[in-house]
Scaffold this active site. Structure first.
Site, PDB file in Angstrom:
ATOM      1  N   SER A  46       0.851  -1.344  -0.368  1.00 19.46           N
ATOM      2  CA  SER A  46       0.268   0.173  -0.096  1.00 19.46           C
ATOM      3  C   SER A  46       0.550   1.334   0.398  1.00 19.46           C
ATOM      4  O   SER A  46       0.594   2.426  -0.023  1.00 19.46           O
ATOM      5  CB  SER A  46      -1.099   0.074   1.114  1.00 19.46           C
ATOM      6  OG  SER A  46      -0.227   0.222   2.344  1.00 19.46           O
ATOM      7  N   ASP A 322      -4.008   7.975   7.841  1.00 20.76           N
ATOM      8  CA  ASP A 322      -4.004   6.993   9.070  1.00 20.76           C
ATOM      9  C   ASP A 322      -2.884   6.262   9.503  1.00 20.76           C
ATOM     10  O   ASP A 322      -2.470   6.984   9.498  1.00 20.76           O
ATOM     11  CB  ASP A 322      -5.140   6.302   7.947  1.00 20.76           C
ATOM     12  CG  ASP A 322      -4.649   4.902   7.003  1.00 20.76           C
ATOM     13  OD1 ASP A 322      -3.158   5.235   7.336  1.00 20.76           O
ATOM     14  OD2 ASP A 322      -4.578   5.105   6.184  1.00 20.76           O
ATOM     15  N   HIS A 325      -0.661   5.081   6.848  1.00 22.10           N
ATOM     16  CA  HIS A 325       0.074   5.617   5.902  1.00 22.10           C
ATOM     17  C   HIS A 325       0.537   6.766   6.275  1.00 22.10           C
ATOM     18  O   HIS A 325      -0.432   7.803   6.469  1.00 22.10           O
ATOM     19  CB  HIS A 325      -1.407   5.169   4.209  1.00 22.10           C
ATOM     20  CG  HIS A 325      -0.531   4.182   5.233  1.00 22.10           C
ATOM     21  ND1 HIS A 325      -2.617   3.073   4.933  1.00 22.10           N
ATOM     22  CD2 HIS A 325      -0.403   2.463   4.260  1.00 22.10           C
ATOM     23  CE1 HIS A 325      -2.460   2.166   4.408  1.00 22.10           C
ATOM     24  NE2 HIS A 325      -2.106   1.391   4.082  1.00 22.10           N
TER      25      HIS A 325
END
Ligand SMILES: *[C@@H]1O[C@H](CO)[C@@H](O)[C@H](O)[C@H]1NC(C)=O
Ligand SMILES: *[C@@H]1O[C@H](CO)[C@@H](O)[C@H](O)[C@H]1NC(C)=O
Ligand SMILES: *[C@@H]1O[C@H](CO)[C@@H](O)[C@H](O)[C@H]1NC(C)=O
Ligand SMILES: *[C@@H]1O[C@H](CO)[C@@H](O)[C@H](O)[C@H]1NC(C)=O
Ligand SMILES: *[C@@H]1O[C@H](CO)[C@@H](O)[C@H](O)[C@H]1NC(C)=O
Length: 349
Positions: A46, A322, A325
């Protein structure tokens, strides 16, 4: 009249001189161009995914991801741009097309391709998405189908992100702290196998991210109200990075070009920004901008059409988007820091 004749007769000379000069400039430009990568190929998780993770999986394609850029959810695990976008920018390229869209937007194949999927590791994780071995298989298949040529690969850069999902999975399976160092060795060894596979496909320059300070991610600092990094985790990260640097040094020694493999130091760049937030216009270094309203919710959770998360007032001044990240501002600050390092500058040479 004489004056005009004179100047006219001088014109060819001027043109010769001018074209000679321009020719030199062009030659130089061409030389530079030859060393300038044409494509970027991306593998990992991610931290670099720009759209491969499916719409029905958490994050990335859900509100409020993407609110800063492009203004709506667009497959990035951030409010905006991620590391891939900044590396592409550094190379003077458009951010590469997510693998998922290869048939939908074929005109963008020429910038390379992003094979990264959120949640994945070098080994299988709880994520249903393809691990890095499979991601490299995807590129191999496209080469067999002549979507990419030997020359494309030779004029390209690969970026590999191993941001810690293997470790989260290890811990979620009750892996012991005593077994951790040996598991780190396995993760680094498997990463090295992947790097060599990418090299054998013909990619000239292969960049791998050192692990970021996992102990400073909001998920691991929540217990100290986002004040203090967890040193237990950061020590393990330093072990990972030590082993990774050793493995890459060895791979470079075994390669024709001793700068084939480059480690970009995400640990130092994250730490530098987190320790000097104001120089980077970051107001909230450790506190995530988007959080679930309770333990059972994450950023982006919705229940009975009610949002189960909150977004901070100023997403552009938070480092973390978040629990896991960085925000766009976070990545931008990290990128600015990376650009000052020798290793990062190796990417273009
Ligand atoms: C990657 O995924 C494939 C398919 O699930 C699996 O067979 C393979 O063992 C995995 N590779 C590694 C290194 O874990
Ligand atoms: C991990 O350990 C906890 C507590 O001992 C247990 O409740 C849980 O089921 C275990 N999880 C796994 C995946 O083994
Ligand atoms: C990783 O590779 C190194 C060098 O080949 C080897 O010495 C080490 O035992 C390997 N570690 C693991 C955990 O497999
Ligand atoms: C870091 O987190 C782990 C797991 O939550 C915990 O056991 C450990 O005590 C923490 N270490 C520090 C130095 O806070
Ligand atoms: C890599 O090779 C260049 C020239 O071939 C040499 O100058 C340089 O010292 C080498 N670097 C390392 C780390 O071995």
């Amino acid at each position: 009249m004489m004056k005009k004749l004179f100047s006219l007769s001088c014109l060819p000379l001027v043109l010769v001189l001018l074209s000679g000069f321009m020719g030199l400039q062009l030659a130089e430009a061409r030389l530079h161009y030859n060393y300038h990568p044409k494509m970027l190929f991306v593998f990992g998780d991610s931290y670099v995914d720009t759209g491969n993770t499916r719409i029905d999986q958490p994050g990335s394609w859900k509100q409020p991801y993407g609110i800063t850029f492009p203004g709506k959810p667009a497959g990035r695990f951030s409010n905006g741009r991620v590391l891939t976008d900044y590396i592409a920018k550094y190379l003077g390229l458009k951010s590469p097309l997510p693998y998922k869209f290869r048939k939908l937007i074929p005109q963008q194949l020429k910038y390379g391709m992003n094979f990264a999927y959120g949640g994945t590791g070098v080994f299988d994780t709880s994520s249903k998405n393809p691990n890095m071995t499979i991601q490299i298989d995807f590129l191999n298949q496209l080469i067999k189908e002549n979507v990419y040529t030997t020359s494309d690969l030779y004029n390209s850069v690969a970026h590999v992100s191993v941001a810690g999902n293997d470790y989260n999975f290890y811990l979620s399976r009750n892996g012991s702290i005593e077994g951790f160092p040996s598991f780190i060795g396995s993760v680094v060894n498997q990463t090295a196998i992947n790097l060599v596979r990418i090299q054998k496909l013909g990619v000239r320059k292969i960049v791998v991210g050192g692990l970021q300070p996992l102990g400073c991610l909001p998920g691991n600092t929540a217990s100290s109200s986002f004040q203090k990094c967890n040193s237990t985790f950061n020590d393990l990260v330093l072990l990972h990075n030590n082993l990774l640097n050793q493995a890459v040094t060895k791979l470079n020694r075994q390669s024709k070009d001793n700068s084939t493999f480059v480690v970009v130091d995400l640990y130092d760049s994250f730490m530098s920004v987190l320790n000097h937030p104001s120089t980077n216009n970051i107001k909230e270094p450790f506190k995530p901008c988007c959080v679930g309203v309770g333990r059972e919710y994450n950023c982006g959770s919705v229940e009975n059409n009610v949002n189960k998360y909150t977004v901070c007032e100023s997403p552009t001044s938070a480092f973390f988007w978040d629990l896991l990240h960085p925000s766009q501002a976070g990545w931008h600050a990290v990128y600015n820091k990376l650009q000052t390092t020798n290793a990062f500058q190796q990417i273009r040479y």
